[in-house]
Design an enzyme around this catalytic site. Structure first.
Site, short mmCIF file in Angstrom:
data_model
loop_
_atom_site.label_atom_id
_atom_site.label_comp_id
_atom_site.label_asym_id
_atom_site.label_seq_id
_atom_site.Cartn_x
_atom_site.Cartn_y
_atom_site.Cartn_z
N ASP A 1 0.85 -1.19 0.00
CA ASP A 1 0.00 0.00 0.00
C ASP A 1 0.89 1.24 0.00
O ASP A 1 1.99 1.23 0.56
CB ASP A 1 -0.90 0.01 1.24
CG ASP A 1 -1.80 1.24 1.28
OD1 ASP A 1 -2.77 1.29 0.50
OD2 ASP A 1 -1.53 2.14 2.09
N HIS B 1 -5.15 4.88 7.45
CA HIS B 1 -4.54 5.48 6.26
C HIS B 1 -3.02 5.60 6.41
O HIS B 1 -2.42 6.59 6.00
CB HIS B 1 -5.15 6.85 5.95
CG HIS B 1 -6.58 6.77 5.51
ND1 HIS B 1 -6.96 6.34 4.26
CD2 HIS B 1 -7.73 7.03 6.19
CE1 HIS B 1 -8.28 6.36 4.18
NE2 HIS B 1 -8.77 6.77 5.32
#
Length: 443
Positions: free
Chosen positions: A11, A158
């Site tokens: 990610d 996040h």
């Protein structure tokens, strides 16, 4: 290519593009190598990344992922970690949520910027597409935050490594549910499981081409809070006081929520008289059933652009404060070629309905159609107005793009009745203008 058996879940965290259209810079890379037989973690790696231009880290970027300019001052550049990233990714199966359209693209761009050959995968597993196809839309928009909330796994941070770990857990949970449903179909019928957390999810209008990413049903009207109504009807842009526009969450799909724009206690809808068609019907794109997605271009008035610019700012801020890091697509586009004619992009709402769509000067305005066999009446009401003032409703027995050419000619004026639907889907967000009624002037 070396045969590496591990799956590389990875990610990226990036800057938030301000202004919209600005390229993203990688701020963090995180990866976990996983045994494909057991989905067991074998090795992990994460690092912050110092962008070449720290000024790209705006306050909006910092709010989205918590990574500030100060946090990356001593971090390595992407060139410094390129060898490690290459070793992790090259020759392995890549996995992640929405990586095909986001992370994979940015990785290749980052290697190109430093003049290096990008790593290549053996294969790619995009869990957004995979879970949407196999798990349906039980978790609303199927974003990682929505899936985590739906499954009770906590809040998405996040941050790269945390999001990778959450992605793996989400995949395990969903696989377990699907296994139970396939093993005991009578006990667990399809779509039986409605999570108690589902009420907190936000379901946005889907804007993409792929039909498997569409929710299976969508109400034609939206239930608004008790304090609000739709009694104001359609307002002309000149009638709208810009400080009175606001964005709110409202109930939507199966207990989920979506964002709507309100004006003085009612959902904001616009009536735009006499928009001049600049370019006629375009048949460039098709939907999943092979029907053309139609569009045409009109000139947008200064008052309409003023309202839409304000709506853009309000909704973009609303999403940013909710942790959204998607690319914002402005409704009003001011291209160099049309400096005196601001443009508005209205994207296709590709649902189980077929859609006709209208550009307001480069901005597609959706006109849904309900399809029944070969019969495809347009969900948007269309009328033709004669010079005498007589107005007649246009009735179409089938979806026929050619038939519409005679009505939507350059220079023709149309009265457009529009709803404004904010969306946030697959790292893209903006406002979709949907035509509920069109009056074509026959002059």
């Amino acid at each position: 290519m070396e045969n590496k058996t591990e799956i590389a879940f990875f990610d990226l965290e990036t800057t938030f593009p301000t202004p919209p259209g600005q390229r993203r810079a990688i701020l963090e890379f995180g990866a976990i190598l996983v045994c494909p037989q057991k989905l067991q973690e074998l090795w992990r790696y994460s690092t912050l990344v110092r962008p070449s231009n720290p000024k790209l880290i705006s306050s909006l970027s910092a709010r989205c992922n918590g990574i500030t300019p100060e946090a990356v001052v001593l971090a390595p550049s992407f060139a410094d970690i390129a060898d490690t990233v290459y070793d992790i990714l090259h020759g392995r199966i890549w996995a992640g949520h929405n990586i095909v359209r986001f992370d994979c693209v940015l990785i290749r761009e980052a290697f190109a910027e430093i003049g290096r050959t990008a790593p290549e995968p053996q294969g790619t597993i995009d869990t957004l597409a995979l879970l949407t196809q196999r798990f349906g839309t039980r978790a609303g928009d199927m974003k990682m935050a929505s899936l985590a909330t739906y499954l009770g796994l906590g809040k998405q941070t996040h941050r790269s490594l945390d999001d990778v770990k959450m992605n793996i857990e989400v995949l395990k949970y969903c696989a377990t549910v699907l296994f139970l449903e396939s093993s005991l179909p009578d006990t667990f019928p399809e779509n039986h499981w409605v999570s108690p957390n589902a009420a907190s999810l936000q379901q946005d209008v889907t804007m993409e081409e792929n039909p498997i990413l569409q929710p299976p049903e969508m109400p034609s009207t939206v239930t608004v809070p008790e304090s609000c109504s739709d009694s104001l009807g359609f307002l002309e842009p000149d009638e709208v006081s810009l400080p009175s526009i606001r964005a709110l969450h409202v109930p939507f799909f199966r207990g989920s929520q979506r964002v709507k724009l309100f004006y003085e206690g009612a959902i904001l809808q616009l009536c735009c008289p006499r928009l001049r068609i600049r370019f006629g019907i375009s048949k460039k794109y098709s939907d999943h059933a092979g029907r053309p997605k139609l569009s045409f271009v009109v000139d947008a008035s200064p008052s309409l652009c003023g309202v839409l610019d304000t709506c853009d700012r309000i909704v973009q801020k609303f999403y940013a404060e909710s942790g959204c890091s998607s690319d914002w697509r402005c409704v009003v586009s001011r291209k160099q070629a049309y400096v005196n004619y601001p443009t508005v992009r209205l994207r296709m709402n590709s649902h189980h309905l077929s859609l006709f769509s209208l550009f307001i000067h480069d901005e597609i305005l959706s006109i849904p159609t309900a399809v029944n066999g070969d019969v495809a009446p347009y969900a948007t009401d269309m009328y033709q107005k004669e010079p005498s003032g007589t107005t007649q409703k246009l009735i179409f027995s089938k979806f026929d793009a050619t038939e519409l050419d005679t009505y939507f000619k350059p220079g023709t004026f149309v009265d457009s009745y529009l709803s404004l639907n904010p969306y946030d889907y697959q790292q893209r967000s903006g406002i979709q203008l949907v035509a509920t009624k069109l009056v074509i002037h026959n002059e």
